[in-house]
Design a protein around this motif. Structure first.
Motif, PDB file in Angstrom:
ATOM      1  N   GLU A  23     -28.400  60.966  59.438  1.00 28.71           N
ATOM      2  CA  GLU A  23     -27.481  61.900  58.800  1.00 28.71           C
ATOM      3  C   GLU A  23     -26.611  62.546  59.865  1.00 28.71           C
ATOM      4  N   LEU A  24     -25.517  63.135  59.411  1.00 27.50           N
ATOM      5  CA  LEU A  24     -24.643  63.938  60.264  1.00 27.50           C
ATOM      6  C   LEU A  24     -24.420  65.279  59.595  1.00 27.50           C
ATOM      7  N   PRO A  25     -24.558  66.411  60.314  1.00 23.72           N
ATOM      8  CA  PRO A  25     -24.950  66.501  61.717  1.00 23.72           C
ATOM      9  C   PRO A  25     -26.363  65.950  61.929  1.00 23.72           C
ATOM     10  N   LEU A  26     -26.612  65.457  63.113  1.00 29.37           N
ATOM     11  CA  LEU A  26     -27.905  64.883  63.453  1.00 29.37           C
ATOM     12  C   LEU A  26     -28.893  66.014  63.747  1.00 29.37           C
ATOM     13  N   PRO A  27     -30.015  66.076  63.046  1.00 23.26           N
ATOM     14  CA  PRO A  27     -30.980  67.149  63.292  1.00 23.26           C
ATOM     15  C   PRO A  27     -31.482  67.128  64.734  1.00 23.26           C
ATOM     16  N   LEU A  28     -31.693  68.330  65.295  1.00 27.02           N
ATOM     17  CA  LEU A  28     -32.198  68.441  66.650  1.00 27.02           C
ATOM     18  C   LEU A  28     -33.638  67.945  66.702  1.00 27.02           C
ATOM     19  N   ALA A  29     -33.905  67.005  67.590  1.00 26.76           N
ATOM     20  CA  ALA A  29     -35.243  66.444  67.747  1.00 26.76           C
ATOM     21  C   ALA A  29     -35.321  65.757  69.104  1.00 26.76           C
ATOM     22  N   ASP A  30     -36.546  65.548  69.575  1.00 23.02           N
ATOM     23  CA  ASP A  30     -36.713  64.844  70.840  1.00 23.02           C
ATOM     24  C   ASP A  30     -36.262  63.392  70.732  1.00 23.02           C
ATOM     25  N   SER A  31     -36.409  62.806  69.555  1.00 25.08           N
ATOM     26  CA  SER A  31     -36.023  61.410  69.371  1.00 25.08           C
ATOM     27  C   SER A  31     -35.802  61.111  67.894  1.00 25.08           C
ATOM     28  N   HIS A  32     -35.020  60.079  67.644  1.00 26.52           N
ATOM     29  CA  HIS A  32     -34.805  59.561  66.295  1.00 26.52           C
ATOM     30  C   HIS A  32     -34.933  58.045  66.356  1.00 26.52           C
ATOM     31  N   MET A  33     -35.572  57.460  65.374  1.00 28.64           N
ATOM     32  CA  MET A  33     -35.598  56.010  65.256  1.00 28.64           C
ATOM     33  C   MET A  33     -34.348  55.580  64.487  1.00 28.64           C
ATOM     34  N   VAL A  34     -33.588  54.660  65.047  1.00 27.65           N
ATOM     35  CA  VAL A  34     -32.337  54.219  64.420  1.00 27.65           C
ATOM     36  C   VAL A  34     -32.370  52.708  64.240  1.00 27.65           C
ATOM     37  N   PRO A  35     -31.647  52.196  63.237  1.00 28.11           N
ATOM     38  CA  PRO A  35     -31.723  50.766  62.938  1.00 28.11           C
ATOM     39  C   PRO A  35     -30.978  49.869  63.917  1.00 28.11           C
ATOM     40  N   ALA A  36     -30.003  50.420  64.637  1.00 27.97           N
ATOM     41  CA  ALA A  36     -29.239  49.544  65.535  1.00 27.97           C
ATOM     42  C   ALA A  36     -28.479  50.369  66.554  1.00 27.97           C
ATOM     43  N   ILE A  37     -28.428  49.863  67.774  1.00 26.20           N
ATOM     44  CA  ILE A  37     -27.544  50.389  68.814  1.00 26.20           C
ATOM     45  C   ILE A  37     -26.839  49.173  69.399  1.00 26.20           C
ATOM     46  N   GLU A  38     -25.551  49.053  69.144  1.00 22.16           N
ATOM     47  CA  GLU A  38     -24.811  47.863  69.575  1.00 22.16           C
ATOM     48  C   GLU A  38     -23.488  48.256  70.207  1.00 22.16           C
ATOM     49  N   MET A  39     -23.120  47.540  71.265  1.00 17.98           N
ATOM     50  CA  MET A  39     -21.824  47.736  71.900  1.00 17.98           C
ATOM     51  C   MET A  39     -20.878  46.633  71.448  1.00 17.98           C
ATOM     52  N   ARG A  40     -19.657  47.025  71.088  1.00 17.57           N
ATOM     53  CA  ARG A  40     -18.648  46.026  70.746  1.00 17.57           C
ATOM     54  C   ARG A  40     -17.282  46.526  71.188  1.00 17.57           C
ATOM     55  N   ALA A  41     -16.402  45.582  71.487  1.00 18.02           N
ATOM     56  CA  ALA A  41     -15.033  45.921  71.867  1.00 18.02           C
ATOM     57  C   ALA A  41     -14.276  46.397  70.640  1.00 18.02           C
ATOM     58  N   GLY A  42     -13.378  47.349  70.848  1.00 19.09           N
ATOM     59  CA  GLY A  42     -12.525  47.783  69.754  1.00 19.09           C
ATOM     60  C   GLY A  42     -12.418  49.278  69.644  1.00 19.09           C
ATOM     61  N   GLN A  43     -11.301  49.835  70.153  1.00 22.42           N
ATOM     62  CA  GLN A  43     -10.945  51.216  69.893  1.00 22.42           C
ATOM     63  C   GLN A  43      -9.580  51.205  69.207  1.00 22.42           C
ATOM     64  N   THR A  44      -8.929  52.342  69.141  1.00 17.61           N
ATOM     65  CA  THR A  44      -7.777  52.479  68.242  1.00 17.61           C
ATOM     66  C   THR A  44      -6.675  51.449  68.487  1.00 17.61           C
ATOM     67  N   GLY A  45      -6.302  51.222  69.744  1.00 20.98           N
ATOM     68  CA  GLY A  45      -5.248  50.249  70.009  1.00 20.98           C
ATOM     69  C   GLY A  45      -5.672  48.832  69.689  1.00 20.98           C
ATOM     70  N   ASP A  46      -6.937  48.516  70.003  1.00 19.76           N
ATOM     71  CA  ASP A  46      -7.456  47.190  69.668  1.00 19.76           C
ATOM     72  C   ASP A  46      -7.401  46.949  68.163  1.00 19.76           C
ATOM     73  N   PHE A  47      -7.794  47.958  67.381  1.00 17.99           N
ATOM     74  CA  PHE A  47      -7.821  47.787  65.926  1.00 17.99           C
ATOM     75  C   PHE A  47      -6.415  47.663  65.343  1.00 17.99           C
ATOM     76  N   VAL A  48      -5.459  48.434  65.868  1.00 16.64           N
ATOM     77  CA  VAL A  48      -4.086  48.276  65.378  1.00 16.64           C
ATOM     78  C   VAL A  48      -3.561  46.880  65.729  1.00 16.64           C
ATOM     79  N   ALA A  49      -3.827  46.440  66.958  1.00 15.62           N
ATOM     80  CA  ALA A  49      -3.374  45.114  67.376  1.00 15.62           C
ATOM     81  C   ALA A  49      -3.990  44.023  66.509  1.00 15.62           C
TER      82      ALA A  49
END
Length: 303
Positions: A23-49
Motif C-alpha cells: 500500500e501507499l503510503p508504505l507503513p513504517l516497518a523494519d521490512s516488507h515482503m514484496v512480490p517483485a523488485i526489478e530494474m528496467r530501462a525507461g524514464q520519461t524521455g524513453d517512454f515518449v520516444a
C-alpha cells in the motif's frame, strides 16, 4: 528544408527499479515482503520516444548516459525498438530511480539526484544539427535540457515539454514552461489548474496547455478556452499509472503532427494514457498506431 525526424526527444533517459508494495503510503516497518523488485530501462524521455515511435513517427532521442550497466539497458532498449539514440557521456553514471507501486496502480518515485552535475550539457552543435532536420522537439524536464532550449528556439523547431507535477511556483520549471509552444503538466499539485495554465500562456510562448488529471480526465487550454476532456476507460484492469503522462504526450504529438485540432489530439492522448495504465511497471509496452486509431474510432471519431 527536408526533415529526417518527426520528433526529437531530448533528455529523460534512465532506469527504474520497480517495487510492488502492499500500500501507499508504505507503513513504517523494519521490512516488507514484496512480490517483485526489478530494474528496467525507461524514464520519461524513453517512454515518449517509444510512444511516438510506435505510432509511426520518425523518432530520435538524445541524452546524457553513463558508461555502466544501467546505461547499457537504455542502449539495448533503443536498439531493440529501432529508435535512434545519440548518447552524451555522463560521468556520474546513468540516471536512476526507484518506483514504489501500490496494488491500485498508484506510484511513488524516488529519484537519485546525484547522477547529474551543473556542468552536464547536450552539445549545442549536435542539438542544432538534429533540430535542423526535425519537425518537432519534445524536451524532458532534466537539467541538461534547460540549456538546450535556446538552441532549439534558434533552429525554429516547435517545442513541447512536460512539467509533470509542478506546483506552479518552483522556479526551475519556468524556463521550460515559458519557452515551449505546447505544455503538458499534471494537475496533481495544483490547487487551481486553470489559473496556472493561463499564466503559462500569458507569460510564455505556448498557445496550448494540457493539464492531465488521472481518472478525472484532462483540461485543455486552446484558443483561450479551457475544455474538460473526459477520461477514457482503460481496455483492461488498471495495474500501474507509470508512464501514463508520457503516453498521453506521445498520443497528443501524434495527433498534432497528423494535423489534428487540439481537442482531437487530446483524445488521442487520453486513449494512449489509458492503455499505459494497463501495463505493469516492469514492462515497457506502448500503444501501437492501429490500436490507437481503432480505440479513437470507438470513442466517437473516425480514424
Amino acid at each position: 528544408m527536408p526533415t529526417d525526424i518527426d520528433v526529437l526527444v531530448l533528455g529523460g533517459a534512465g532506469v527504474d527499479t520497480i517495487v510492488y508494495v502492499p500500500e501507499l503510503p508504505l507503513p513504517l516497518a523494519d521490512s516488507h515482503m514484496v512480490p517483485a523488485i526489478e530494474m528496467r530501462a525507461g524514464q520519461t524521455g524513453d517512454f515518449v520516444a517509444m510512444g511516438v515511435h510506435a505510432l509511426g513517427l520518425r523518432t530520435h532521442h538524445i541524452d546524457v548516459i553513463g558508461d555502466d550497466h544501467p546505461g547499457e539497458l537504455i542502449r539495448a532498449l533503443h536498439r531493440d525498438r529501432g529508435i535512434a539514440l545519440t548518447e552524451v557521456p555522463l560521468p556520474a553514471g546513468t540516471k536512476r530511480a526507484v518506483n514504489l507501486v501500490s496494488p491500485d496502480g498508484r506510484r511513488l518515485s524516488l529519484y537519485d539526484n546525484t547522477r547529474f552535475g551543473e556542468a552536464d550539457r547536450l552539445p549545442p552543435a549536435t542539438v542544432a544539427e538534429l533540430a535542423a532536420t526535425s519537425r518537432h522537439a519534445h524536451v524532458s524536464l532534466t537539467q541538461p535540457c534547460s540549456h538546450a532550449l535556446p538552441t532549439l528556439r534558434e533552429a525554429g523547431v516547435t517545442i513541447s515539454t512536460d512539467l509533470h507535477d509542478w506546483d506552479g511556483r518552483e522556479p526551475y520549471h519556468e524556463a521550460f514552461a515559458y519557452e515551449a509552444d505546447l505544455v503538458f503538466l499534471s494537475a496533481a499539485a495544483l490547487t487551481d489548474p486553470e489559473k496556472t495554465m493561463r499564466r503559462i500562456v500569458a507569460r510564455g510562448r505556448a498557445d496550448v496547455v494540457v493539464a492531465t488529471a488521472g481518472a478525472e480526465g484532462a483540461y485543455l487550454l486552446a484558443d483561450g478556452e479551457v475544455t474538460h476532456v473526459p477520461a477514457v476507460a482503460p481496455p483492461a484492469p488498471v495495474v500501474d499509472s507509470n508512464g501514463a503522462g508520457d503516453a498521453f504526450a506521445a498520443g497528443y504529438l501524434f495527433g498534432l503532427l497528423s494535423g489534428e485540432p487540439p481537442l482531437r489530439c487530446a483524445l488521442y492522448g487520453s486513449v494512449a494514457g489509458a492503455h499505459a495504465c494497463t501495463v505493469p511497471a516492469t514492462r515497457t509496452d506502448v500503444i501501437r498506431r492501429e490500436q490507437l486509431l481503432d480505440r479513437v474510432a470507438e470513442h466517437g471519431g473516425a480514424a
